[in-house]
Design a protein around this motif. Structure first.
Motif, short mmCIF file in Angstrom:
data_model
loop_
_atom_site.label_atom_id
_atom_site.label_comp_id
_atom_site.label_asym_id
_atom_site.label_seq_id
_atom_site.Cartn_x
_atom_site.Cartn_y
_atom_site.Cartn_z
N LEU A 81 -19.27 -31.07 3.56
CA LEU A 81 -17.69 -31.30 4.67
C LEU A 81 -17.63 -31.66 5.94
CD1 LEU A 81 -15.00 -27.89 4.76
CD2 LEU A 81 -14.77 -30.51 3.24
N PRO A 82 -17.97 -33.46 5.59
CA PRO A 82 -18.81 -33.60 7.46
C PRO A 82 -17.98 -34.64 8.03
CG PRO A 82 -18.86 -35.42 5.13
CD PRO A 82 -17.74 -34.24 4.38
N GLU A 83 -16.16 -33.94 7.81
CA GLU A 83 -15.33 -34.27 8.45
C GLU A 83 -15.71 -34.25 10.46
OE1 GLU A 83 -13.34 -34.12 5.18
OE2 GLU A 83 -14.88 -33.08 6.54
N VAL A 84 -16.32 -33.14 11.00
CA VAL A 84 -16.91 -33.74 12.17
C VAL A 84 -17.98 -34.66 12.85
CG1 VAL A 84 -16.20 -30.78 12.08
CG2 VAL A 84 -17.94 -31.95 11.86
N THR A 85 -18.73 -34.88 11.45
CA THR A 85 -19.68 -35.96 11.60
C THR A 85 -18.82 -37.73 12.00
OG1 THR A 85 -20.09 -36.69 9.92
CG2 THR A 85 -21.50 -34.93 11.23
N LEU A 86 -17.80 -37.38 12.22
CA LEU A 86 -16.93 -38.25 12.04
C LEU A 86 -15.86 -38.45 13.28
CD1 LEU A 86 -16.15 -39.51 8.25
CD2 LEU A 86 -18.20 -40.77 10.04
N GLY A 87 -16.63 -37.80 13.93
CA GLY A 87 -14.86 -36.81 15.36
C GLY A 87 -14.05 -36.59 14.61
N LEU A 88 -13.97 -35.60 13.11
CA LEU A 88 -12.71 -35.56 12.38
C LEU A 88 -12.53 -33.54 12.46
CD1 LEU A 88 -11.44 -38.96 10.10
CD2 LEU A 88 -10.48 -38.52 12.51
N ILE A 89 -11.92 -33.41 11.87
CA ILE A 89 -11.65 -32.40 11.14
C ILE A 89 -11.22 -32.42 9.64
CG2 ILE A 89 -11.79 -31.29 13.45
CD1 ILE A 89 -8.33 -30.49 12.39
N PRO A 90 -11.16 -31.46 9.05
CA PRO A 90 -11.08 -31.89 7.38
C PRO A 90 -8.83 -31.22 7.32
CG PRO A 90 -12.29 -29.79 7.43
CD PRO A 90 -12.43 -30.68 9.26
N SER A 91 -9.23 -32.18 6.84
CA SER A 91 -7.16 -32.76 6.48
C SER A 91 -6.83 -32.39 5.28
CB SER A 91 -7.02 -33.92 6.82
OG SER A 91 -7.86 -34.81 5.64
N GLY A 92 -7.47 -31.97 3.81
CA GLY A 92 -6.51 -30.54 3.31
C GLY A 92 -6.38 -29.57 2.55
N GLY A 93 -6.42 -28.49 3.93
CA GLY A 93 -6.63 -27.31 3.81
C GLY A 93 -7.48 -26.67 3.92
N ALA A 94 -8.54 -27.60 3.79
CA ALA A 94 -10.64 -26.34 3.67
C ALA A 94 -10.25 -25.67 5.20
CB ALA A 94 -11.56 -27.21 4.10
N THR A 95 -10.20 -26.08 5.92
CA THR A 95 -9.88 -24.40 7.11
C THR A 95 -9.57 -23.57 7.12
OG1 THR A 95 -8.48 -25.93 8.87
CG2 THR A 95 -10.06 -27.35 9.19
N GLN A 96 -8.10 -23.37 5.70
CA GLN A 96 -7.44 -22.21 5.82
C GLN A 96 -8.10 -21.73 4.15
OE1 GLN A 96 -5.22 -21.68 8.51
NE2 GLN A 96 -6.00 -22.96 9.02
N ARG A 97 -8.30 -22.67 3.56
CA ARG A 97 -8.89 -21.98 2.32
C ARG A 97 -10.13 -21.66 2.22
NH1 ARG A 97 -6.29 -26.70 0.61
NH2 ARG A 97 -3.98 -25.76 -0.39
N LEU A 98 -11.36 -21.82 3.05
CA LEU A 98 -12.51 -22.19 2.95
C LEU A 98 -12.92 -20.69 2.95
CD1 LEU A 98 -15.38 -22.39 1.68
CD2 LEU A 98 -15.64 -23.29 3.74
N PRO A 99 -12.55 -20.40 4.81
CA PRO A 99 -12.43 -18.98 5.75
C PRO A 99 -12.32 -17.62 4.55
CG PRO A 99 -10.94 -20.35 6.98
CD PRO A 99 -11.52 -21.57 5.62
N ARG A 100 -11.08 -17.76 3.85
CA ARG A 100 -10.65 -16.91 3.15
C ARG A 100 -11.43 -16.59 2.17
NH1 ARG A 100 -5.76 -19.36 5.37
NH2 ARG A 100 -4.21 -17.29 4.98
#
Length: 684
Positions: A123-142
């Protein structure tokens, strides 16, 4: 129009395949077609389950980075992920090759995942100055918990599917093609009639206190107070605290804020620029160049030691041919010191150090040297005839620009295999190099050297054989602008402060002190002479300091004073020199920061017009990776586009009489203003 989604029925399972060159990027057209196909499959009674896979060498590379610079087309990734997760039939993601960004998020939304052990996840979004936008921050930690999820998302790095941190992610891992296993699992889930949505997973929350400590600990480690990394941590914290749907809304809000931020634009610009820099015409023409295994280092000095370390770290065999016995010993001692520091700081095991040093040999001229693939030559002193004959078949890389290559070519058997090379220092740790390509250079030699440097982890910029290349030209423009402003009565310390405000980690006077004032004078004066540009009168303050014995940081004083213990301090004699300048220049309407920026942009325009570089974005890469410009700003050319070329043109016209070499506007600048263009599209 060619379909980008294929689907077929295999024994009750709908096999849906992403098929878009290159790398199954999730372009708007593919997303729309995938949405339609999934909707149809869900109403097809013959399909009891779905397997989602990618054609070719990987699952999906995610969203094309260029899409983030315009309105996001619907359906967006979050729409597809929600469609998959809420599907009335089980969806199994079949993963091989690259599974990146939004492609990884599609897999997270599926009800099960089957992967090849060699699949590459990121998930390289932080290297682009972004965060994931398809729910990864909610699904992956679960699924994997806060610690593993945060490490994965904050690094942006690629990991293998069998990485222990991702142990809970995949339901099945296989050694080769995962398709048969994915079809079997899909039929099994359909037969059971039950499957679990990712939003219902609770394993990652099984130890609430540990989850909170992981979030708090990583938040405390982040150096910056703000940025995409902090947004990711907030979202992972929200995953534990908020209902799933509210967590998705929170992620979406932070993503939208981040999407429109200047930092995100800058990071995307640099990300794209670094990848474009790798596109050499010669590399395309010679896709399988000679593999350079053994390299001879010719010359002496600290740079030779740094080169030796860089090459040994890259698995090369290195022959050291220093100019004298004492020089050889000095280089070997410095190599040992670099490696000792790496071992002491636990960046390298002693056994690994020893294995690398075994590949370092010294050649004393007593016997015929072994054949080498590449000679890296500092350009110091003549090349002995016997050495030139011994290395007649090697590629020759002279550490310098085109004119230095030309002066060295007379010693070399085949001048077409002679190139210029600049490795930014320290050469064993700074990941940037320039290749100077003289007229008539052999494409196979260029391709081989470029591929080798890229294999060593360097970003490589291709330059023509013009004097200075990119780095020296831009550095000289910054330093010359500082000296010109000092002659106009501006304090050098105000110049340095303005350069830092512009985005540099150090101003030009601190840079010159660090390099040494005598070599800096030689470098700036040499470029001016080669380009037949008039120098500033006697180079002003620079020459005055050298005459006074203040030759830079190593001497304890230059433009600054350098106490043994403590930070650099202003020197009263320097301030007095600039105060004493008798000048007619009127700088009341122009800030020092604007003056420096205008000089850099004008110098860059000339590099583009003279075709010294292949593309303007190469210059921003050099400024950030080689000259210390803030990566969060993307480079001075991107900033020129964002702030407006017209304003900088006005600054140039105001300063033109101060030093026409620096500030007389290049025709490209005037053309861009006339047509409303910038270096990278429309200008403000």
């Amino acid at each position: 129009m060619t379909s980008e989604i294929h689907h077929e029925l295999r024994d009750g399972v709908a096999l849906v395949t992403l098929d878009r060159p290159v790398a199954n990027a999730l372009a708007p057209s593919l997303r729309a077609e995938l949405c339609d196909v999934l909707a149809n499959v869900m109403t097809d009674d013959a399909a009891r389950a779905v397997v989602l896979r990618g054609a070719g060498n990987g699952f999906s590379s995610g969203v094309d980075i260029s899409e983030y610079d315009g309105p996001l087309a619907s359906p967006w990734i979050s729409d597809l992920c929600n469609l998959i997760e809420n599907a009335p039939k089980p969806v199994v993601a079949c993963l091989h090759g690259a599974v990146l960004g939004a492609g990884f998020e599609l897999a997270l939304a599926a009800h099960a995942r089957v992967a090849s052990r060699q699949a590459r996840l990121a998930l390289p979004e932080v290297t682009l100055g972004l965060i994931p936008s398809g729910g990864a921050t909610q699904r992956l930690p679960r699924i994997v918990g806060a610690q593993a999820a945060l490490e994965f998302m904050l690094s942006g790095q690629v990991v293998a599917a069998d990485d222990p941190r991702m142990a809970r992610l995949c339901d099945r891992l296989v050694e080769s093609d995962p398709l048969d296993a994915a079809l079997d699992l899909a039929r099994d889930l359909a037969g059971r009639g039950t499957w679990r949505r990712t939003c219902d997973f609770q394993r990652g929350f099984s130890d609430p206190e540990r989850y909170r400590k992981a979030v708090g600990g990583i938040a405390a480690q982040l150096a910056a107070a703000e940025g995409p990394e902090h947004d990711v941590v907030k979202c992972v914290e929200a995953a534990q605290l908020l209902p799933f749907d509210r967590g998705l809304e929170f992620e979406e809000a932070l993503f939208q804020d981040r999407l429109n931020s200047p930092e995100a634009r800058a990071r995307r610009h640099l990300y794209t620029a670094e990848r474009r820099a790798a596109i050499f015409p010669e590399v395309a023409r010679v896709p399988q160049p000679q593999h350079l295994k053994r390299i001879a280092l010719l010359g002496d000095g600290a740079l030779l030691a740094e080169l030796a370390v860089a090459l040994l770290d890259g698995g090369k065999h290195v022959d050291l041919i220093a100019s004298s016995e004492g020089a050889t010993e000095a280089v070997l001692k410095r190599v040992a010191g670099i490696y000792q520091g790496a071992v002491a700081s636990k960046r390298l095991d002693a056994s690994e150090r020893d294995a690398r040093l075994v590949r370092l040999a010294r050649q004393d001229g007593a016997k015929e040297p072994p054949a080498v693939d590449l000679v890296m030559d500092t350009g110091q002193g003549a090349i002995p005839d016997d050495l030139s004959r011994s290395y007649a078949g090697a590629i020759w890389a002279v550490l310098g620009d085109g004119p230095r290559v030309a002066s060295r070519s007379e010693y070399i058997a085949d001048p077409s295999r002679c190139l210029g090379l600049r490795l930014y220092r320290p050469a064993h740790s700074v990941g940037l190099a320039e290749i100077a390509v003289p007229d008539g250079a052999e494409p196979a030699a260029i391709s081989a050297v470029a591929r080798m440097l890229m294999g060593l982890g360097r970003t490589v910029i291709r330059c023509s054989g013009a004097p200075g290349g990119v780095g020296d030209t831009m550095h000289a423009a910054l330093c010359r602008a500082g000296l010109a402003l000092a002659q106009a009565g501006v304090s050098p310390y105000a110049v340095d402060a303005a350069a830092c405000d512009l985005g540099f980690s150090q101003g030009p006077f601190r840079m010159m002190d660090a390099e040494g004032l005598e070599p800096e004078l030689e470098r700036i004066d040499r470029l001016a002479r080669l380009r037949e540009e008039p120098p500033l009168p006697d180079w002003g303050l620079l020459q005055a300091r050298i005459a006074d014995g203040a030759t830079g940081q190593a001497a304890g004083r230059g433009f600054y004073l350098y106490p043994e213990n403590g930070d650099p301090q202003p020197d009263a004699t320097v301030s007095a020199w600039s105060d004493a300048q008798d000048t007619d220049a009127d700088l009341s309407n122009i800030s020092v920061q604007e003056a420096l920026h205008a000089a850099l942009v004008n110098a860059a325009a000339r590099l583009v017009v003279d075709k010294v570089v292949l593309r303007a974005s190469d210059i921003d890469v050099v400024m950030v990776k080689g000259l210390g410009f803030d990566s969060k700003l993307g480079g001075p050319l991107l900033q020129a586009d964002l702030q407006g070329i017209l304003h900088l043109l006005r600054v140039m016209r105001e300063l033109e009489t101060l030093d026409p070499t620096l500030w007389r506007p290049d025709a490209l600048i005037e053309d861009m203003v006339k047509n409303g263009r910038g270096f990278f599209g429309r200008s403000v």
